[in-house]
Motif scaffolding. Structure first.
Motif, short mmCIF file in Angstrom:
data_model
loop_
_atom_site.label_atom_id
_atom_site.label_comp_id
_atom_site.label_asym_id
_atom_site.label_seq_id
_atom_site.Cartn_x
_atom_site.Cartn_y
_atom_site.Cartn_z
N VAL A 223 -31.24 7.70 -6.41
CA VAL A 223 -30.77 7.49 -5.04
C VAL A 223 -31.04 6.04 -4.62
O VAL A 223 -30.17 5.38 -4.02
N TRP A 224 -32.23 5.54 -4.96
CA TRP A 224 -32.55 4.16 -4.63
C TRP A 224 -31.61 3.19 -5.37
O TRP A 224 -31.12 2.22 -4.78
N ALA A 225 -31.32 3.48 -6.63
CA ALA A 225 -30.40 2.64 -7.39
C ALA A 225 -29.01 2.64 -6.75
O ALA A 225 -28.34 1.60 -6.66
N ALA A 226 -28.57 3.81 -6.29
CA ALA A 226 -27.25 3.91 -5.65
C ALA A 226 -27.22 3.13 -4.34
O ALA A 226 -26.22 2.47 -4.02
N ILE A 227 -28.31 3.20 -3.57
CA ILE A 227 -28.39 2.45 -2.32
C ILE A 227 -28.30 0.96 -2.57
O ILE A 227 -27.53 0.24 -1.92
N VAL A 228 -29.07 0.48 -3.54
CA VAL A 228 -29.09 -0.94 -3.85
C VAL A 228 -27.72 -1.41 -4.35
O VAL A 228 -27.16 -2.40 -3.85
N THR A 229 -27.18 -0.69 -5.32
CA THR A 229 -25.89 -1.10 -5.90
C THR A 229 -24.77 -1.03 -4.87
O THR A 229 -23.97 -1.97 -4.75
N GLY A 230 -24.71 0.07 -4.13
CA GLY A 230 -23.65 0.21 -3.12
C GLY A 230 -23.74 -0.84 -2.05
O GLY A 230 -22.72 -1.43 -1.65
N ALA A 231 -24.95 -1.11 -1.56
CA ALA A 231 -25.12 -2.11 -0.49
C ALA A 231 -24.73 -3.50 -0.98
O ALA A 231 -24.06 -4.26 -0.26
N LEU A 232 -25.12 -3.85 -2.20
CA LEU A 232 -24.80 -5.18 -2.73
C LEU A 232 -23.29 -5.33 -2.96
O LEU A 232 -22.70 -6.37 -2.62
N LEU A 233 -22.67 -4.30 -3.52
CA LEU A 233 -21.22 -4.38 -3.77
C LEU A 233 -20.44 -4.47 -2.46
O LEU A 233 -19.50 -5.28 -2.34
N LEU A 234 -20.80 -3.66 -1.47
CA LEU A 234 -20.11 -3.73 -0.18
C LEU A 234 -20.33 -5.08 0.49
O LEU A 234 -19.44 -5.59 1.19
N SER A 235 -21.49 -5.68 0.28
CA SER A 235 -21.79 -6.96 0.90
C SER A 235 -20.97 -8.10 0.31
O SER A 235 -20.85 -9.17 0.91
N MET A 236 -20.40 -7.88 -0.87
CA MET A 236 -19.59 -8.92 -1.50
C MET A 236 -18.16 -8.96 -0.96
O MET A 236 -17.45 -9.95 -1.16
N VAL A 237 -17.76 -7.89 -0.28
CA VAL A 237 -16.37 -7.79 0.16
C VAL A 237 -15.98 -8.94 1.09
O VAL A 237 -14.96 -9.60 0.87
N PRO A 238 -16.76 -9.26 2.13
CA PRO A 238 -16.37 -10.39 2.99
C PRO A 238 -16.85 -11.72 2.43
O PRO A 238 -17.72 -12.39 3.00
N ALA A 239 -16.33 -12.10 1.24
CA ALA A 239 -16.65 -13.39 0.63
C ALA A 239 -18.15 -13.57 0.41
O ALA A 239 -18.69 -14.66 0.58
#
Length: 268
Positions: A223-239
């Motif tokens: 769950v922690w891995a999913a939180i980290v990965t998902g948050a980082l990937l979403l944060s890349m969307v706006p440049a």
């Protein structure tokens, strides 16, 4: 400056420490503590997020200039793999705040520079090696599955990948291989990175301890891995702009999760 200030690392026996079981509450509490660390020092914390974001943008720009548009998506997907090493300065900030030491630019940057002489440097090598393997396997499967396709631009690459059977196969294989590499790297670094910054121990023992922490409570750690990965990937969307905020919070939170997973030196 005191001697403790100058030499912040804990002198611990070079042996694998005990591991506590992590719960979902520990993850929630670590995230709250990470947000509090960020709020206490937003400029310095944001600096590390900014460096990470600028590096990501520069990497994408280089790929475009080199005509390697087909590498943009794989590079972005694999970019979170290097986040644990990029957060080293954030671990030190959280460590100092937790024990009441001053948090100054020269102290944080000096500690980071000193890591090249310690075992954390080997962990950086492991991280970059896994990232290289990820990039290489993408190129391999592109050559095998999409060898006749032409990627003159990014739109052409996406059309091939999303609307052809070969592209679907490429996505399926890439997703499976990427998930395996991400899981492996997460398992050996999630605890090892902050632990090597704090303690004097060899990086192999640190990696094994990290794996033990993951296997003690695999579902919670996933769950922690999913939180980290998902948050980082979403944060890349706006440049990549969101990384200025998410990387610091997650980096600080990782430190607090590590402190909950690994008892203090000498603790029973």
């Amino acid at each position: 400056m005191t001697s403790e200030d100058a030499e912040p690392q804990t002198r611990a026996p070079d042996r694998a420490p005990k591991v506590n079981k992590i719960s979902a509450q520990d993850i929630w509490d670590s995230l709250k503590a990470g947000a509090a660390d960020f709020a206490a020092h937003p400029v310095m914390s944001g600096f590390f997020g900014l460096v990470y974001a600028v590096f990501g943008l520069g990497f994408v720009w280089c790929l475009i200039q080199l005509g390697m548009v087909w590498m943009i998506i794989p590079a972005i997907v694999g970019f979170p793999l290097v986040a644990p090493f990029a957060a080293a300065g954030l671990y030190e900030m959280s460590r100092r705040r937790q024990i009441g030491l001053p948090i100054r630019w020269r102290d944080i940057l000096t500690v980071m520079a000193d890591q090249r002489k310690r075992e954390l440097g080997w962990m950086a090598f492991v991280t970059l090696f896994v990232f290289w393997v990820w990039v290489y396997q993408v190129r391999l499967w592109l050559a095998i599955l999409l060898k006749d396709a032409s990627f003159s631009d990014f739109d052409g690459f996406m059309q091939t990948v999303l609307y052809t059977p070969e592209g679907w196969t490429f996505l399926a294989i890439g997703t499976c291989v990427g998930a395996f590499l991400a899981l492996a790297l997460f398992s050996v670094t999630v605890i090892a990175m902050p632990m090597l910054l704090e303690r004097e121990m060899n990086f192999v023992s640190a990696m094994l301890t990290s794996v033990r922490a993951v296997t003690e409570k695999p579902l919670v750690m996933m769950v922690w891995a999913a939180i980290v990965t998902g948050a980082l990937l979403l944060s890349m969307v706006p440049a990549f702009v969101g990384l200025i905020f998410t990387l610091p919070i997650l980096g600080h939170a990782t430190w607090h999760l590590y402190k909950r997973a690994i008892p203090e030196v000498g603790a029973s």
